[in-house]
Design a protein around this motif. Structure first.
Motif, short mmCIF file in Angstrom:
data_model
loop_
_atom_site.label_atom_id
_atom_site.label_comp_id
_atom_site.label_asym_id
_atom_site.label_seq_id
_atom_site.Cartn_x
_atom_site.Cartn_y
_atom_site.Cartn_z
N LEU A 6 90.67 27.82 -67.22
CA LEU A 6 91.64 27.00 -66.48
C LEU A 6 92.66 26.44 -67.47
O LEU A 6 92.27 25.88 -68.50
CB LEU A 6 90.89 25.84 -65.79
CG LEU A 6 91.76 24.78 -65.14
CD1 LEU A 6 92.55 25.36 -63.98
CD2 LEU A 6 90.89 23.61 -64.64
N ILE A 7 93.92 26.61 -67.14
CA ILE A 7 94.98 26.03 -67.97
C ILE A 7 95.77 25.04 -67.11
O ILE A 7 96.14 25.35 -65.98
CB ILE A 7 95.95 27.13 -68.49
CG1 ILE A 7 95.21 28.15 -69.38
CG2 ILE A 7 97.13 26.50 -69.23
CD1 ILE A 7 94.69 27.62 -70.69
N ASN A 45 96.90 13.68 -66.58
CA ASN A 45 95.90 13.17 -65.64
C ASN A 45 95.09 14.32 -65.03
O ASN A 45 93.86 14.24 -64.90
CB ASN A 45 96.58 12.42 -64.49
CG ASN A 45 97.33 11.19 -64.96
OD1 ASN A 45 97.11 10.70 -66.07
ND2 ASN A 45 98.23 10.70 -64.13
N GLN A 46 95.78 15.39 -64.64
CA GLN A 46 95.08 16.50 -63.99
C GLN A 46 94.20 17.24 -64.99
O GLN A 46 93.09 17.67 -64.66
CB GLN A 46 96.11 17.43 -63.31
CG GLN A 46 96.82 16.70 -62.17
CD GLN A 46 97.85 17.51 -61.41
OE1 GLN A 46 97.87 18.73 -61.48
NE2 GLN A 46 98.69 16.82 -60.66
N ALA A 47 94.69 17.36 -66.24
CA ALA A 47 93.89 18.02 -67.27
C ALA A 47 92.65 17.19 -67.59
O ALA A 47 91.54 17.74 -67.72
CB ALA A 47 94.74 18.21 -68.53
N PHE A 59 95.01 22.74 -72.32
CA PHE A 59 96.16 21.98 -71.86
C PHE A 59 97.39 22.41 -72.66
O PHE A 59 97.32 22.56 -73.88
CB PHE A 59 95.88 20.48 -72.06
CG PHE A 59 96.90 19.54 -71.49
CD1 PHE A 59 97.66 19.87 -70.36
CD2 PHE A 59 97.11 18.29 -72.06
CE1 PHE A 59 98.58 18.99 -69.82
CE2 PHE A 59 98.03 17.40 -71.54
CZ PHE A 59 98.77 17.75 -70.42
N ILE A 60 98.51 22.65 -71.97
CA ILE A 60 99.78 22.98 -72.61
C ILE A 60 100.75 21.83 -72.33
O ILE A 60 101.05 21.56 -71.14
CB ILE A 60 100.36 24.32 -72.09
CG1 ILE A 60 99.36 25.47 -72.31
CG2 ILE A 60 101.70 24.61 -72.76
CD1 ILE A 60 99.83 26.82 -71.78
N ALA A 61 101.20 21.15 -73.38
CA ALA A 61 102.05 19.97 -73.18
C ALA A 61 102.75 19.60 -74.48
O ALA A 61 102.39 20.10 -75.54
CB ALA A 61 101.19 18.79 -72.73
N GLY A 80 87.05 16.85 -74.26
CA GLY A 80 86.51 18.22 -74.30
C GLY A 80 87.49 19.32 -73.95
O GLY A 80 87.09 20.43 -73.64
N MET A 81 88.80 19.01 -73.99
CA MET A 81 89.73 20.11 -73.67
C MET A 81 90.24 20.80 -74.93
O MET A 81 90.17 20.26 -76.03
CB MET A 81 90.86 19.65 -72.76
CG MET A 81 91.76 18.59 -73.30
SD MET A 81 93.06 18.19 -72.11
CE MET A 81 92.40 16.77 -71.27
N GLU A 82 90.75 22.02 -74.74
CA GLU A 82 91.32 22.83 -75.81
C GLU A 82 92.77 22.36 -75.99
O GLU A 82 93.55 22.38 -75.03
CB GLU A 82 91.20 24.23 -75.28
CG GLU A 82 91.47 25.49 -76.01
CD GLU A 82 92.24 25.48 -77.28
OE1 GLU A 82 91.82 24.83 -78.24
OE2 GLU A 82 93.25 26.16 -77.33
N THR A 83 93.12 21.87 -77.19
CA THR A 83 94.43 21.21 -77.35
C THR A 83 95.35 21.92 -78.34
O THR A 83 96.31 21.32 -78.82
CB THR A 83 94.24 19.76 -77.84
OG1 THR A 83 93.46 19.80 -79.05
CG2 THR A 83 93.55 18.89 -76.82
N SER A 84 95.06 23.21 -78.64
CA SER A 84 95.91 23.89 -79.63
C SER A 84 97.36 24.00 -79.15
O SER A 84 98.27 24.17 -79.95
CB SER A 84 95.35 25.28 -79.96
OG SER A 84 95.33 26.08 -78.80
N ALA A 85 97.60 23.90 -77.82
CA ALA A 85 98.97 23.97 -77.31
C ALA A 85 99.49 22.61 -76.84
O ALA A 85 100.41 22.53 -76.03
CB ALA A 85 99.04 24.99 -76.17
N VAL A 86 98.88 21.52 -77.35
CA VAL A 86 99.47 20.19 -77.13
C VAL A 86 100.24 19.86 -78.40
O VAL A 86 99.66 19.65 -79.46
CB VAL A 86 98.40 19.12 -76.85
CG1 VAL A 86 99.07 17.77 -76.60
CG2 VAL A 86 97.54 19.51 -75.65
#
Ligand code: ADP
Length: 305
Positions: A6-7, A45-47, A59-61, A80-86
């Motif tokens: 899920l992204i 919030n949704q992430a 999450f992409i942000a 616990g989210m994957e944040t390489s694209a934050v």
């Protein structure tokens, strides 16, 4: 690292929250209390909702290159989210929301995109594989529109499911609607998209049909304390929510959306996913703030018993 199923692509905001008895009229000053700066932004919030409720999520942000932005990335990791694209964008502050909450529980919000505006197609480019490998991508409308269009097209082409929470309210071109597997407007957003004021179930039916005609597979209109109206090729129905005492409805819709895609991603039926999302959102309206009010899986499980 394995690709997240899920992204969420969207915004991050610092929410400056003030409690007021009633909203000030133009030119009026009212005395507020309880000022706090809380983590918010529809995307975040949704992430966060998805992460706390057990989703395998990336999450992409874009955040600002400021204390708040860096702290947010740490918090997303803790959830616990994957944040390489934050991405922390040099020279820009994190997005901001000025939120007033009246004694009635209603809110009034002004936002400024700031770093969120930096999430352009060029900035997204290095992270495209996150989108092409995802099973479901959830977006909102607080990111640059060309980025949302590009992401929707890309995910669709790769065979993933595109879910759009069309908030804040605005009209959308048919070209984007045609790329959506699912859309989740609230009543105001549904009216903005279709021109149909949604007050009754018949109104919701009419609004949903307009969106189906433009190519959207599943239309889910959230109706606040009344629940949600869902319409797809399998039929249409109202799924009632839970009755709670509302303290602050900020992020009710965000919690609902994060929970909904999490449950669908985990293979739950549409009705079960909606009930799970209603429960998570109902818990969130009993508490102050956006992300601080979002429950964890265990709480939702206990609430639903
Ligand atoms: P938004 O926050 O985007 O305006 P809604 O007000 O439609 O969205 O609320 C989204 C969901 O949050 C609803 O479908 C419901 O599950 C839950 N919810 C919102 N307000 C309440 C409330 N007062 N009591 C219980 N649940 C609520």
């Amino acid at each position: 690292m394995a690709a997240s199923k899920l992204i969420v692509l969207g915004s991050v905001n610092a929410d400056h929250v003030l409690q007021v008895d009633t909203f000030p009229r133009p030119g009026e000053t009212v005395i507020g209390h309880g000022y706090q700066v809380l983590p918010g932004g529809k995307g975040a919030n949704q992430a966060v909702a998805a992460a706390r409720l057990g989703a395998d999520i990336g999450f992409i942000a874009c955040v600002g290159d400021d204390d708040f932005g860096h702290r947010m990335i740490e918090r997303f990791n803790e959830d616990g989210m994957e944040t390489s694209a934050v991405m922390a964008v040099e020279g820009l502050p994190t997005g901001i929301a000025l939120i007033q909450i009246a004694a009635s529980g209603e809110n009034s919000i002004s936002i400024s995109a700031e770093a969120n505006a930096a999430l352009t197609p060029e900035v997204l480019a290095p992270h495209m594989t996150m989108l092409t490998q995802a099973e479901t991508v959830l977006m909102q409308l607080e990111s640059p529109f060309e980025t949302i269009e590009l992401a929707a097209r890309t995910v669709r082409k790769a065979g993933g499911r595109v879910v759009l929470n069309p908030a804040p309210a605005r009209a959308l071109p048919d070209s984007l609607l045609a790329e959506l597997d699912m859309i989740t407007p609230n009543e105001t957003e549904a009216e903005m998209l279709t021109g149909v004021g949604v007050e009754t179930e018949a109104d919701a039916r009419k609004a949903a049909d307009i969106l189906h005609d433009k190519g959207v597979g599943v239309v889910l209109i959230t109706l606040g304390e009344k629940g949600a109206y869902v319409s797809s090729s399998e039929g249409a129905r109202l799924v009632e929510g839970y009755s709670v005492t509302a303290v602050d409805t900020t992020a009710a819709g965000d919690t609902f959306n994060g929970a909904l895609v999490t449950a669908l991603q985990q293979g739950k039926s549409m009705d079960d996913a909606i009930l799970f999302a209603h429960a998570a959102a109902a818990i969130s309206v009993t508490r102050l703030g956006a992300q601080p009010s979002i429950p964890r899986l265990e709480e939702v499980t206990v609430f639903m018993k």
